[in-house]
Design an enzyme around this catalytic site. Structure first.
Site, short mmCIF file in Angstrom:
data_model
loop_
_atom_site.label_atom_id
_atom_site.label_comp_id
_atom_site.label_asym_id
_atom_site.label_seq_id
_atom_site.Cartn_x
_atom_site.Cartn_y
_atom_site.Cartn_z
N GLU A 247 1.92 6.64 6.24
CA GLU A 247 1.25 5.69 6.51
C GLU A 247 -0.16 5.82 6.38
O GLU A 247 -0.51 5.53 5.12
CB GLU A 247 1.26 4.67 7.38
CG GLU A 247 0.34 3.66 7.74
CD GLU A 247 0.10 2.59 9.18
OE1 GLU A 247 -1.06 2.69 9.61
OE2 GLU A 247 1.27 3.01 10.06
N HIS A 343 -26.81 4.29 -8.03
CA HIS A 343 -27.06 2.89 -9.05
C HIS A 343 -29.12 2.30 -8.54
O HIS A 343 -29.24 1.53 -9.20
CB HIS A 343 -26.27 1.91 -8.60
CG HIS A 343 -24.69 2.20 -9.64
ND1 HIS A 343 -23.74 3.61 -8.75
CD2 HIS A 343 -24.38 2.00 -10.20
CE1 HIS A 343 -22.68 3.56 -10.27
NE2 HIS A 343 -22.99 2.41 -10.73
#
Length: 384
Positions: A247, A343
């Site tokens: 997992e 950004h």
């Protein structure tokens, strides 16, 4: 990324499977994901489509319709491509890599015949219910009880933060069957859709992964047939510990791929975006930022590929899985944050991929065991 070594992890069959996954994402997922995010759940039909494309149950025996291969690299390919596509709603890895091993390794032949064909066709969507309102990473604190009533168990309790909780037809529930047994007194019970007393609560509102149905589950005097006991009674904790390495590796694989994708997107962005009359990429600070992130991503990729290799060979231990999980997810969180900064204001706009990645990826350092739990596991192995 050009700075990453040529990968030797995958062969031609894995790359052919990658092409299948990419085609599925382009046709069946990308056009619908925004709609799923508004609805808070994916359409059930996409699970059937995934089944038809052979994306469900790659490790399930062919006798039951599965892929018949326990090669985790097929799962890794699927995880990588979903991460790169930003397809956070369709929880195939949960189904395949987290719930799947419990069914393939612990189920009786009768249970396999009953559940596995639907598991690989998409007719049965699965979930696993461990977390409780008062017990997060502490599995020993589970309070849900399953009382022996002869031919059945009487299940009572509640679970929360359960992925696939709304859509799930089959839920593997961790419950206490021996009150005085501590972690040794827990069992795995399979609760099926429609069982009397099994209720679903809210589809929980989250800051990210909006298309993934994450729910509360309630069990009020649910009669679970003894035939739905998975594995042996009072051995759930052992089973859970045995599956956690895969997992955590699966989460790490997704984190590394998401990191690389956002870094690629940002690298292209700073080449095109201008400030003060020249591209951002011409600014030394920006070049240094990209250089640092690319180096960290490349180093992480090398370690992750080695972990996958070790897992395929049956040698990956819980400590290295914990290292992979905490490092890759923390890197993802750190890189996405820095890429959003590069950004500028556009990074804060939800129409930009980096903004969605910022929200969707934040859970990575929490589920599957928090970063702090991972460090505790590593520290105990070194210091006792």
């Amino acid at each position: 990324m050009a700075v990453t070594f040529r990968r030797d992890l995958y062969g031609p069959d894995h790359e052919a499977f990658r092409d299948t996954v990419r085609a599925f994402l382009a046709k069946e997922v990308a056009p619908h994901h925004q709609s799923w995010e508004r609805n808070g759940v994916v359409d059930r039909e996409v699970w059937y489509s995934a089944g038809r494309q052979g994306l469900l149950g790659p490790a399930v025996d062919q006798e039951y319709g599965g892929g018949g291969s326990d090669d985790f690299r097929y799962s890794a390919v699927l995880i990588e491509e979903f991460a790169r596509a930003g397809a956070s709603g369709l929880a195939l890895s949960l189904h395949n890599d987290i719930v799947g091993p419990y069914l393939t390794r612990l189920a009786t032949e009768e249970q396999k015949r009953r559940w596995l064909p639907g598991f690989v066709s998409g007719d049965i969507v699965t979930a696993i219910a461990m977390t409780e309102p008062g017990a997060g990473s502490d599995l020993q604190g589970i309070r849900t009880t399953a009382t022996d009533r002869g031919d059945h168990y009487l299940l009572n309790g509640s679970k929360t933060f359960i992925s696939n909780g709304i859509l799930a037809d089959l839920v593997v529930v961790v419950a206490r069957t021996t009150p005085e047994g501590g972690s040794a007194g827990q069992s795995l019970l399979v609760v099926e859709r429609g069982a009397d007393g099994f209720e679903r609560g809210r589809n929980l509102a989250k800051i990210g992964q909006q298309a993934q149905d994450t729910a509360e589950l309630f069990f009020n005097d649910v009669r679970v047939p003894k035939e739905n006991l998975l594995g042996e009674e009072n051995r759930a904790f052992t089973y859970l510990m045995g599956n956690l390495a895969q997992e955590r590796l699966a989460i790490a694989v997704g984190a590394a791929a998401a990191t690389e994708e956002i870094l690629d997107i940002t690298t292209r962005y700073v080449k095109e975006r201008e400030a003060f009359g020249r591209p951002l990429a011409k600014l030394q600070h920006v070049r240094f930022e990209i250089a640092e992130m690319a180096t960290e991503a490349a180093v992480t990729r090398t370690f992750l590929d080695r972990c996958v290799t070790e897992h395929v060979a049956g040698r990956l231990d819980p400590v290295h899985a914990s290292m992979a999980k905490w490092w890759a997810t923390e890197l993802q969180k750190r890189v996405v944050d820095r890429c959003l900064q590069l950004h500028g204001g556009y990074g804060y706009m939800s129409e930009y991929r980096v903004a969605r990645a910022f929200l969707d990826g934040r859970i990575q350092t929490i589920y599957g065991g928090t970063t702090e739990i991972m460090k505790e596991i590593i520290g105990r192995s070194l210091l006792g």
